[in-house]
Design a protein around this motif. Structure first.
Motif, PDB file in Angstrom:
ATOM      1  N   ALA A   1      16.428  49.212 -59.111  1.00  0.00           N
ATOM      2  CA  ALA A   1      17.594  49.960 -58.640  1.00  0.00           C
ATOM      3  C   ALA A   1      18.537  49.045 -57.871  1.00  0.00           C
ATOM      4  O   ALA A   1      19.764  49.111 -58.051  1.00  0.00           O
ATOM      5  CB  ALA A   1      17.147  51.126 -57.760  1.00  0.00           C
ATOM      6  N   ARG A   2      17.984  48.184 -57.035  1.00  0.00           N
ATOM      7  CA  ARG A   2      18.829  47.233 -56.311  1.00  0.00           C
ATOM      8  C   ARG A   2      19.479  46.255 -57.274  1.00  0.00           C
ATOM      9  O   ARG A   2      20.649  45.880 -57.112  1.00  0.00           O
ATOM     10  CB  ARG A   2      18.010  46.480 -55.262  1.00  0.00           C
ATOM     11  N   ALA A   3      18.721  45.831 -58.288  1.00  0.00           N
ATOM     12  CA  ALA A   3      19.244  44.850 -59.232  1.00  0.00           C
ATOM     13  C   ALA A   3      20.454  45.381 -59.991  1.00  0.00           C
ATOM     14  O   ALA A   3      21.358  44.611 -60.342  1.00  0.00           O
ATOM     15  CB  ALA A   3      18.148  44.445 -60.211  1.00  0.00           C
ATOM     16  N   ALA A   4      20.475  46.672 -60.247  1.00  0.00           N
ATOM     17  CA  ALA A   4      21.568  47.253 -61.028  1.00  0.00           C
ATOM     18  C   ALA A   4      22.926  47.065 -60.355  1.00  0.00           C
ATOM     19  O   ALA A   4      23.964  47.046 -61.040  1.00  0.00           O
ATOM     20  CB  ALA A   4      21.294  48.735 -61.264  1.00  0.00           C
ATOM     21  N   SER A   5      22.906  46.919 -59.034  1.00  0.00           N
ATOM     22  CA  SER A   5      24.179  46.778 -58.316  1.00  0.00           C
ATOM     23  C   SER A   5      24.515  45.318 -57.996  1.00  0.00           C
ATOM     24  O   SER A   5      25.520  45.056 -57.329  1.00  0.00           O
ATOM     25  CB  SER A   5      24.125  47.585 -57.010  1.00  0.00           C
ATOM     26  N   ILE A   6      23.689  44.381 -58.456  1.00  0.00           N
ATOM     27  CA  ILE A   6      23.943  42.961 -58.192  1.00  0.00           C
ATOM     28  C   ILE A   6      24.785  42.398 -59.325  1.00  0.00           C
ATOM     29  O   ILE A   6      24.343  42.354 -60.480  1.00  0.00           O
ATOM     30  CB  ILE A   6      22.625  42.176 -58.065  1.00  0.00           C
ATOM     31  N   PRO A   7      26.014  41.990 -59.042  1.00  0.00           N
ATOM     32  CA  PRO A   7      26.919  41.561 -60.110  1.00  0.00           C
ATOM     33  C   PRO A   7      26.593  40.154 -60.612  1.00  0.00           C
ATOM     34  O   PRO A   7      25.869  39.395 -59.973  1.00  0.00           O
ATOM     35  CB  PRO A   7      28.288  41.581 -59.427  1.00  0.00           C
ATOM     36  N   GLN A   8      27.154  39.821 -61.757  1.00  0.00           N
ATOM     37  CA  GLN A   8      27.089  38.449 -62.258  1.00  0.00           C
ATOM     38  C   GLN A   8      28.011  37.592 -61.399  1.00  0.00           C
ATOM     39  O   GLN A   8      29.172  37.921 -61.205  1.00  0.00           O
ATOM     40  CB  GLN A   8      27.517  38.395 -63.717  1.00  0.00           C
ATOM     41  N   SER A   9      27.483  36.513 -60.863  1.00  0.00           N
ATOM     42  CA  SER A   9      28.290  35.661 -59.993  1.00  0.00           C
ATOM     43  C   SER A   9      28.310  34.204 -60.433  1.00  0.00           C
ATOM     44  O   SER A   9      29.176  33.437 -59.998  1.00  0.00           O
ATOM     45  CB  SER A   9      27.769  35.744 -58.550  1.00  0.00           C
ATOM     46  N   LEU A  10      27.359  33.802 -61.273  1.00  0.00           N
ATOM     47  CA  LEU A  10      27.316  32.429 -61.763  1.00  0.00           C
ATOM     48  C   LEU A  10      27.964  32.348 -63.140  1.00  0.00           C
ATOM     49  O   LEU A  10      27.800  33.259 -63.949  1.00  0.00           O
ATOM     50  CB  LEU A  10      25.863  31.940 -61.865  1.00  0.00           C
ATOM     51  N   PRO A  11      28.677  31.277 -63.422  1.00  0.00           N
ATOM     52  CA  PRO A  11      29.255  31.140 -64.764  1.00  0.00           C
ATOM     53  C   PRO A  11      28.156  31.002 -65.803  1.00  0.00           C
ATOM     54  O   PRO A  11      27.091  30.450 -65.526  1.00  0.00           O
ATOM     55  CB  PRO A  11      30.089  29.857 -64.656  1.00  0.00           C
ATOM     56  N   ARG A  12      28.393  31.500 -66.986  1.00  0.00           N
ATOM     57  CA  ARG A  12      27.452  31.351 -68.091  1.00  0.00           C
ATOM     58  C   ARG A  12      27.885  30.172 -68.965  1.00  0.00           C
ATOM     59  O   ARG A  12      29.080  29.931 -69.154  1.00  0.00           O
ATOM     60  CB  ARG A  12      27.367  32.626 -68.928  1.00  0.00           C
ATOM     61  N   ILE A  13      26.874  29.447 -69.453  1.00  0.00           N
ATOM     62  CA  ILE A  13      27.108  28.276 -70.295  1.00  0.00           C
ATOM     63  C   ILE A  13      27.143  28.715 -71.748  1.00  0.00           C
ATOM     64  O   ILE A  13      26.289  29.489 -72.194  1.00  0.00           O
ATOM     65  CB  ILE A  13      25.999  27.225 -70.080  1.00  0.00           C
ATOM     66  N   ALA A  14      28.110  28.225 -72.492  1.00  0.00           N
ATOM     67  CA  ALA A  14      28.200  28.562 -73.906  1.00  0.00           C
ATOM     68  C   ALA A  14      26.909  28.191 -74.624  1.00  0.00           C
ATOM     69  O   ALA A  14      26.390  27.095 -74.445  1.00  0.00           O
ATOM     70  CB  ALA A  14      29.379  27.823 -74.543  1.00  0.00           C
ATOM     71  N   GLU A  15      26.354  29.119 -75.387  1.00  0.00           N
ATOM     72  CA  GLU A  15      25.104  28.984 -76.123  1.00  0.00           C
ATOM     73  C   GLU A  15      23.878  28.934 -75.218  1.00  0.00           C
ATOM     74  O   GLU A  15      22.793  28.566 -75.654  1.00  0.00           O
ATOM     75  CB  GLU A  15      25.115  27.756 -77.032  1.00  0.00           C
ATOM     76  N   SER A  16      24.038  29.307 -73.952  1.00  0.00           N
ATOM     77  CA  SER A  16      22.915  29.394 -73.021  1.00  0.00           C
ATOM     78  C   SER A  16      22.153  28.065 -72.963  1.00  0.00           C
ATOM     79  O   SER A  16      22.762  26.995 -72.987  1.00  0.00           O
ATOM     80  CB  SER A  16      22.012  30.562 -73.438  1.00  0.00           C
TER      81      SER A  16
END
Length: 435
Positions: free
Chosen positions: A346-361
């Motif tokens: 439940a807590r995780a659901a409200s934690i936004p994406q804050s780090l950039p994602r790398i193309a193709e992971s």
């Protein structure tokens, strides 16, 4: 075409072949390897037929100028803009320093170095040449799942973390064994160049080269050096604990030890013990004191109370975080993060994406380096990140070798409780390879 980077390979087989395959869109202009016969054999299947997936790599390699000695290559080819270093560990610092002093961007396989002094030299080089793009080959650092782990931990999904357990099934190579008698050196292998900076005069043996060097003290860094760059990366990244203040390693017998009754190590530290447990204490951690326990050789922590029957603690490896509001587990490269605890999800659901994602992971780790060289993407695991992580890993090997707990002053880079142990922060080099 003008946007393509001129790349050279130092170590063209093994991991180097995988790295090169990931950047075939670039100009591969030169390659250095001590055994190109072996590189060629890796292109073939068991029946001696070209593996279809390796055909593009062979075509690219066939167009490169080849060298046995990377020092000659770096001196001769003035068109090299970037170099991938995929040698055994003991060559990393020498190849990287030589390249960076010539203005060449570097991708260095993990671990970054074999000693604490070398790790610090790598960091100094990155700071001395800030225009150069550096990357360590811990591909999980670019993975989407791994980056979500960082966001969940920092976002408080499991509360305050004071303990982390890490495990791996490595070594999967000869370790904990006595040094074998030398064998005939295979035709096409330049063994003296392979030895390079190693201050030993060991004859060739298949248990050293090529993959198996990881378990031998002059060449590799054992299971901790091999897999710590993946497994330790995430808790160090997420929790920002700084360098450890105390480290102690327990272990099985060193390779070559024939007197099991007194558990004393042999005079020659040939191969690392087959299993170790390393206890790290971080007294200056950002969120308060932190304990990280590393286990290798197939050892694993006990299953914690409340662990779900639907989630397996994989024997291959994993990381388990204990927070005051729940737990989090993920696999070796940060994959499949799983929260444990009624409120954690439940807590995780409200934690936004804050780090950039790398193309193709994680599959895009090498191209992330290329794109960063072009100025198109932020670099994922530069030496500013990789060097302190490597230093932390290697302090576990220092404690193993000292066979006593060490207390460490990270600011000074000194062991404070065992004066003689400071010599273990460095290593001797073969004449002509001194740093």
């Amino acid at each position: 075409p003008s946007d393509r980077v001129n790349v050279a390979m130092i170590g063209a087989g093994g991991m180097g072949a995988g790295n090169a395959t990931a950047i075939l869109s670039q100009n591969l202009v030169a390659a250095a390897d001590v055994d190109f016969d072996r590189v060629a054999r890796q292109m073939l299947d068991r029946n001696g037929v070209m593996r279809p997936e390796r055909a593009p790599l062979k075509e690219a390699y066939d167009k490169t100028e080849r060298f046995t000695d990377y020092r000659r290559m770096l001196d001769a080819r003035k068109d090299i803009e970037a170099v991938v270093i995929a040698t055994p560990d003991h060559h990393h610092i020498h190849a990287a320093r030589m390249a960076m002093e010539r203005g060449i961007h570097v991708y260095v396989q993990k671990p970054l170095a074999t000693t604490v002094r070398e790790a610090r030299m790598m960091l100094d080089l990155a700071r001395k040449y800030p225009s150069l793009v550096t990357q360590m080959g811990n591909q999980g650092h670019s993975g989407d799942d791994g980056r979500r782990v960082i966001e969940l931990i920092r976002g408080g999904a499991i509360g305050k973390v004071a303990e982390v357990q890490i495990w791996t099934n490595r070594p999967i190579w000869p370790q904990g064994v006595a040094r074998p008698a030398a064998q005939f050196t295979p035709k096409g292998l330049d063994w003296q160049m392979w030895l390079g900076p190693a201050a030993v005069d060991w004859g060739y043996h298949q248990d050293y080269a090529h993959f198996n060097w990881r378990g031998w003290t002059p060449f590799g860094s054992g299971a901790l050096g091999d897999m710590g760059a993946h497994l330790m990366d995430f808790p160090i990244w997420a929790l920002e604990p700084g360098l450890p203040t105390r480290v102690e390693t327990r272990h099985t017998l060193w390779g070559g030890d024939t007197n099991a009754s007194d558990n004393k190590r042999p005079d020659e530290l040939g191969s690392f013990p087959v299993a170790t447990v390393t206890h790290y204490e971080f007294g200056n951690a950002k969120g308060g004191p932190l304990s990280i326990v590393w286990q290798d050789g197939g050892l694993m922590p006990p299953t914690p109370k409340g662990f779900p029957a639907t989630r397996e603690m994989l024997g291959e490896g994993g990381v388990l975080y204990f927070g005051d509001k729940g737990m989090l587990i993920h696999d070796t490269y940060g994959e499949k993060p799983t929260l444990i605890g009624e409120e954690a999800n439940a807590r995780a659901a409200s934690i936004p994406q804050s780090l950039p994602r790398i193309a193709e992971s994680s599959r895009g780790h090498e191209m992330n380096w290329i794109r960063a060289i072009r100025g198109e993407e932020t670099i994922s695991s530069p030496f500013e990140v990789a060097a302190p992580l490597t230093e932390t890993m290697l302090l576990g090997i220092v404690a193993l070798t000292a066979d006593q707990p060490i207390e460490y002053d990270g600011a000074a880079g000194r062991i404070t409780n065992l004066a003689g142990a400071n010599s273990l922060l460095d290593r001797p080099y073969r004449k002509g390879w001194e740093l």
